[in-house]
Design a protein around this motif. Sequence first.
Motif, short mmCIF file in Angstrom:
data_model
loop_
_atom_site.label_atom_id
_atom_site.label_comp_id
_atom_site.label_asym_id
_atom_site.label_seq_id
_atom_site.Cartn_x
_atom_site.Cartn_y
_atom_site.Cartn_z
N ASP A 124 0.81 -1.34 0.03
CA ASP A 124 -0.08 0.12 -0.25
C ASP A 124 0.85 1.27 0.14
O ASP A 124 0.30 2.42 0.09
CB ASP A 124 -1.03 0.02 1.16
CG ASP A 124 -0.21 -0.14 2.29
OD1 ASP A 124 -1.01 -0.24 3.60
OD2 ASP A 124 1.10 0.25 2.66
N GLY A 125 2.23 1.13 0.10
CA GLY A 125 3.11 2.25 -0.01
C GLY A 125 3.03 3.29 1.13
O GLY A 125 3.67 4.21 1.05
N THR A 126 2.49 2.69 2.19
CA THR A 126 2.52 3.66 3.49
C THR A 126 3.01 2.64 4.87
O THR A 126 2.82 1.45 4.74
CB THR A 126 1.15 4.17 4.01
OG1 THR A 126 0.14 3.27 4.04
CG2 THR A 126 0.72 5.16 2.81
N ALA A 127 3.53 3.35 5.62
CA ALA A 127 4.07 2.32 6.75
C ALA A 127 2.87 2.61 8.01
O ALA A 127 2.45 3.68 7.89
CB ALA A 127 5.27 2.92 7.38
N PRO A 128 2.68 1.62 8.79
CA PRO A 128 1.53 1.83 9.76
C PRO A 128 2.07 2.70 10.86
O PRO A 128 3.31 2.94 11.05
CB PRO A 128 1.50 0.25 10.33
CG PRO A 128 3.03 -0.32 10.08
CD PRO A 128 3.36 0.24 8.68
N THR A 129 1.01 3.49 11.42
CA THR A 129 1.15 4.01 12.59
C THR A 129 0.93 3.31 13.91
O THR A 129 -0.22 2.66 13.84
CB THR A 129 0.28 5.48 12.35
OG1 THR A 129 0.80 6.21 11.45
CG2 THR A 129 0.42 6.33 13.89
N VAL A 130 1.72 3.39 14.80
CA VAL A 130 1.34 2.64 15.92
C VAL A 130 1.42 3.65 17.27
O VAL A 130 1.75 4.56 17.11
CB VAL A 130 2.48 1.54 16.26
CG1 VAL A 130 2.46 0.51 15.00
CG2 VAL A 130 3.78 2.06 16.42
N ARG A 131 0.57 3.12 18.47
CA ARG A 131 0.58 3.86 19.57
C ARG A 131 1.14 2.96 20.80
O ARG A 131 0.76 1.96 20.68
CB ARG A 131 -0.90 4.33 19.71
CG ARG A 131 -0.77 5.30 21.05
CD ARG A 131 -2.17 5.59 21.13
NE ARG A 131 -2.91 6.20 20.18
CZ ARG A 131 -2.70 7.65 20.00
NH1 ARG A 131 -2.22 8.51 20.74
NH2 ARG A 131 -3.44 8.25 18.70
N CYS A 132 2.02 3.83 21.49
CA CYS A 132 2.64 3.02 22.56
C CYS A 132 1.30 2.93 23.67
O CYS A 132 0.97 3.82 24.05
CB CYS A 132 3.89 3.51 23.03
SG CYS A 132 4.48 2.80 24.62
N PRO A 133 1.33 1.70 24.36
CA PRO A 133 0.19 1.50 25.29
C PRO A 133 0.63 2.09 26.63
O PRO A 133 -0.15 2.57 27.49
CB PRO A 133 -0.01 0.00 25.18
CG PRO A 133 1.23 -0.49 25.03
CD PRO A 133 1.77 0.32 23.96
N GLU A 134 2.05 2.45 26.80
CA GLU A 134 2.27 3.04 28.17
C GLU A 134 2.56 4.40 27.99
O GLU A 134 2.10 5.38 28.84
CB GLU A 134 3.55 2.21 28.46
CG GLU A 134 4.39 2.61 29.84
CD GLU A 134 3.61 2.29 30.91
OE1 GLU A 134 3.75 2.86 31.96
OE2 GLU A 134 2.72 1.22 30.73
N CYS A 135 3.38 5.13 27.00
CA CYS A 135 3.71 6.59 27.09
C CYS A 135 2.55 7.34 26.08
O CYS A 135 2.66 8.41 26.10
CB CYS A 135 5.09 6.69 26.55
SG CYS A 135 5.33 6.29 25.27
N ASN A 136 1.94 6.50 25.40
CA ASN A 136 0.93 6.91 24.59
C ASN A 136 1.52 7.66 23.26
O ASN A 136 0.78 8.51 22.67
CB ASN A 136 -0.02 7.99 25.19
CG ASN A 136 -1.57 8.04 24.76
OD1 ASN A 136 -2.03 6.99 24.02
ND2 ASN A 136 -2.13 8.99 24.43
#
Length: 216
Positions: A173-185
Motif C-alpha cells: 500500500d506504499g505507506t508505513a503503519p502508525t502505532v501507538r505505545c500503550p504505556e507512554c501513548n
Amino acid sequence: MPEKVFVSHSREDEDLVNRIDRALKIVDYDTLVYEWEEVGDHVEDDEEIIRKMRECSACFVFPTPTVQGRSVTPAWLIAESTIARVQNTPTVVFKEEGDDYEINFPYFHALVVYNREELALEIQERMQALSQVGGESAAGAVTGGLAAAAVVGTGGAALLGGLLGAALADEEDGTAPTVRCPECNKSFAYWGTPSSFNCPHCHTPMNEDEHETAAE
C-alpha cells in the motif's frame, strides 16, 4: 541546491552514514553531520547545532551498538533530537535488529528497525524507483509516506518524510503503519521486518499488529 538530512550518530558508524549518504544523493539529498567528538567531551555548542539543523529537512538518529561504548554520545543523540524538536524537524530513530541497548528519546516521528548490511541498499533501490516517479504520482508518494509526522507541516520536511516512507514502507500500500505505545501513548510510524519492537521513548515492548492505530 540539494536539501539536507541531519544525521545524529557515533563517529564509529561513519561507514554506515556514508552508505546512506550515497543512497540519498540519488534523489538530490545531502547528509549533514556534526562531530561532537572534535570539540571535546565537555564543550557544548548548541548554537552551531541549531544553525545546522535549520538547514535540514529531517533528522536521522542512529543509536547503534557502538554508541553504548561511548561515555557521552547517548547524551549527544538526545540533545540533537531535542534540537530537532525545537526546529520542528521530522525525526526518525533507526534501530539495528537484535540490539537491546536503549536510549530514552523524547522526540521522534518514526522508528525504523533495520539490518545493517541491507539498509543502505534498500534505501538506494527505493530511491532509484522514487526518482523515476513524476508529477501527481510523486506527490502522492510524498504525502502518503509519513502520516505520523503530518503535524510538522509541508515543504521540505514533509517531502523527506514521504521520501523515507516510500523507501521503507510496505510495498502493498506504499505507506508505513502508525502505532501507538500503550504505556507512554506516543504515536509514530513504524518500518521494519520484525513485527515486535520496543518504543523508542519508554522501551515498552510493542507489536505492529496489536498496536497499529486505526486509519482516520
